[in-house]
Design an enzyme around this catalytic site. Structure first.
Site, PDB file in Angstrom:
ATOM      1  N   GLN A 200      27.100  19.378 -31.524  1.00  0.00           N
ATOM      2  CA  GLN A 200      26.232  18.750 -32.644  1.00  0.00           C
ATOM      3  C   GLN A 200      25.857  17.562 -32.067  1.00  0.00           C
ATOM      4  O   GLN A 200      26.878  16.565 -32.765  1.00  0.00           O
ATOM      5  CB  GLN A 200      27.449  18.520 -34.169  1.00  0.00           C
ATOM      6  CG  GLN A 200      26.009  18.584 -34.970  1.00  0.00           C
ATOM      7  CD  GLN A 200      26.955  19.078 -35.829  1.00  0.00           C
ATOM      8  OE1 GLN A 200      28.186  19.584 -35.800  1.00  0.00           O
ATOM      9  NE2 GLN A 200      25.930  18.611 -37.372  1.00  0.00           N
ATOM     10  N   PHE A 201      24.826  17.022 -32.044  1.00  0.00           N
ATOM     11  CA  PHE A 201      24.444  15.764 -31.301  1.00  0.00           C
ATOM     12  C   PHE A 201      24.592  14.369 -32.476  1.00  0.00           C
ATOM     13  O   PHE A 201      24.074  13.178 -32.561  1.00  0.00           O
ATOM     14  CB  PHE A 201      23.121  15.508 -30.273  1.00  0.00           C
ATOM     15  CG  PHE A 201      21.876  16.184 -31.698  1.00  0.00           C
ATOM     16  CD1 PHE A 201      21.608  14.311 -31.339  1.00  0.00           C
ATOM     17  CD2 PHE A 201      21.257  16.520 -31.632  1.00  0.00           C
ATOM     18  CE1 PHE A 201      20.126  14.890 -32.234  1.00  0.00           C
ATOM     19  CE2 PHE A 201      20.414  17.186 -32.494  1.00  0.00           C
ATOM     20  CZ  PHE A 201      19.686  15.730 -32.796  1.00  0.00           C
ATOM     21  N   THR A 202      23.896  14.974 -33.979  1.00  0.00           N
ATOM     22  CA  THR A 202      23.491  14.357 -34.835  1.00  0.00           C
ATOM     23  C   THR A 202      25.367  14.111 -35.692  1.00  0.00           C
ATOM     24  O   THR A 202      24.922  12.216 -35.931  1.00  0.00           O
ATOM     25  CB  THR A 202      23.032  15.232 -35.913  1.00  0.00           C
ATOM     26  OG1 THR A 202      24.306  16.454 -36.394  1.00  0.00           O
ATOM     27  CG2 THR A 202      22.004  15.894 -35.979  1.00  0.00           C
TER      28      THR A 202
END
Length: 146
Positions: free
Chosen positions: A78-80
């Protein structure tokens, strides 16, 4: 690298209406890779994911780890999570690793966790639109850094 972990009674990841990963009691970890994350940091994150004491002992205290209980681990990229949200009304993702670097770091974390946790490690699908379902137990949620 950072991981948002949640103690769960169950969790799953669906991509295109198909379940690609699912666990019963254990930990769901949303994982963000940051630029320059080294193998040493990845090893340390694996150690923390498997050893962080979030499960209750006989006295009701959080003194047991995922390794202690033999629970499932569901890792979801989850890059966010690595977003810079300090200013403005829209996140900046300059603090997240570029996709190729992030994939290598995430895949390495999965590999290390699978080597160290025989009860099982499930994953989502890197880069895909995922629907994550979970039943948070507690609720218990922690942000881990290596």
């Amino acid at each position: 690298m950072l991981s948002l972990i949640q103690r769960v009674t169950s969790a799953s990841v669906t991509v295109d209406d198909a379940v690609v990963g699912a666990i019963g009691p254990g930990l769901l970890a949303l994982v963000a890779v940051e630029p320059g994350d080294t193998d040493a940091l990845i090893q340390r994150m694996a150690e923390r994911l498997l050893g962080y004491r979030v499960f209750e002992d006989a006295s009701g205290r959080m003194n047991r780890s995922l390794a202690d209980i033999g629970g499932g681990l569901l890792l979801v990229s989850q890059f966010t999570l690595a977003a810079d949200t300090r200013s403005g009304m829209r996140a900046s993702f300059t603090t997240a690793a570029p996709p190729d670097e992030a994939r290598r770091g995430f895949d390495r974390l999965v590999e290390v966790c699978r080597q160290r946790h025989p009860p099982g490690v499930e994953t989502g699908r890197f880069g895909a639109h995922m629907v994550v379902s979970l039943v948070n137990d507690g609720p218990v949620t922690f942000l881990l850094r290596p």
